[in-house]
Write a protein that holds these residues in place. Structure first.
Motif, short mmCIF file in Angstrom:
data_model
loop_
_atom_site.label_atom_id
_atom_site.label_comp_id
_atom_site.label_asym_id
_atom_site.label_seq_id
_atom_site.Cartn_x
_atom_site.Cartn_y
_atom_site.Cartn_z
N MET A 113 0.84 -1.16 0.00
CA MET A 113 0.00 0.00 0.00
C MET A 113 0.90 1.24 0.00
O MET A 113 1.80 1.36 0.82
N PRO A 114 0.67 2.17 -0.90
CA PRO A 114 1.49 3.39 -0.93
C PRO A 114 1.29 4.24 0.32
O PRO A 114 0.21 4.26 0.90
N GLU A 115 2.34 4.93 0.71
CA GLU A 115 2.29 5.77 1.90
C GLU A 115 2.24 7.24 1.50
O GLU A 115 2.99 7.67 0.64
N GLU A 116 1.35 7.99 2.12
CA GLU A 116 1.24 9.43 1.91
C GLU A 116 1.63 10.12 3.21
O GLU A 116 0.97 9.94 4.23
N VAL A 117 2.70 10.89 3.20
CA VAL A 117 3.14 11.60 4.39
C VAL A 117 2.26 12.84 4.56
O VAL A 117 2.26 13.72 3.70
N LEU A 118 1.53 12.91 5.67
CA LEU A 118 0.64 14.04 5.93
C LEU A 118 1.35 15.15 6.70
O LEU A 118 0.96 16.31 6.62
N PHE A 119 2.38 14.79 7.45
CA PHE A 119 3.12 15.76 8.26
C PHE A 119 4.46 15.15 8.62
O PHE A 119 4.55 13.96 8.90
N LYS A 120 5.51 15.96 8.60
CA LYS A 120 6.83 15.48 9.01
C LYS A 120 7.57 16.61 9.70
O LYS A 120 7.55 17.74 9.23
N PHE A 121 8.19 16.28 10.82
CA PHE A 121 8.99 17.24 11.57
C PHE A 121 10.22 16.49 12.06
O PHE A 121 10.12 15.39 12.59
#
Length: 96
Positions: free
Chosen positions: A1-9
């Motif tokens: 399943m592809p991953e969608e990054v919604l937020f990264k810090f």
């Protein structure tokens, strides 16, 4: 399943600062309030269900060039979007 990054810090900070952030997250999860993450113009708000899957992973990463290994501890909460709580599993984790 592809991953969608919604937020990264990602930022180096003191252990006191990290502990404060983790306490804030824990307080939100415990209270059932939405978890809002914000940095600069990036933000996301998520409703954490009462029984998400909790994963802790400790890793040692070594570069193929033989540099100094990097240690990490990752904490992850995971749940199916739009699905209500699932059954609670065995409480066998100990953190000392």
């Amino acid at each position: 399943m592809p991953e969608e990054v919604l937020f990264k810090f990602e930022q180096q900070m003191s252990t006191d600062e990290i502990a404060d952030y983790l306490r804030s997250v824990a307080d939100r999860i415990e209270s059932g309030e939405p978890l809002s993450l914000e940095s600069g113009t990036d933000s996301v708000t998520m409703d954490v269900p009462a029984n998400p899957t909790f994963e802790i992973k400790a890793e040692r990463e070594t570069s193929s060039s033989g540099g100094t290994p990097e240690l990490s501890v990752e904490f992850e909460l995971e749940w199916d979007e739009g699905v209500d709580d699932e059954a609670v599993g065995d409480n066998s984790l100990t953190i000392d």
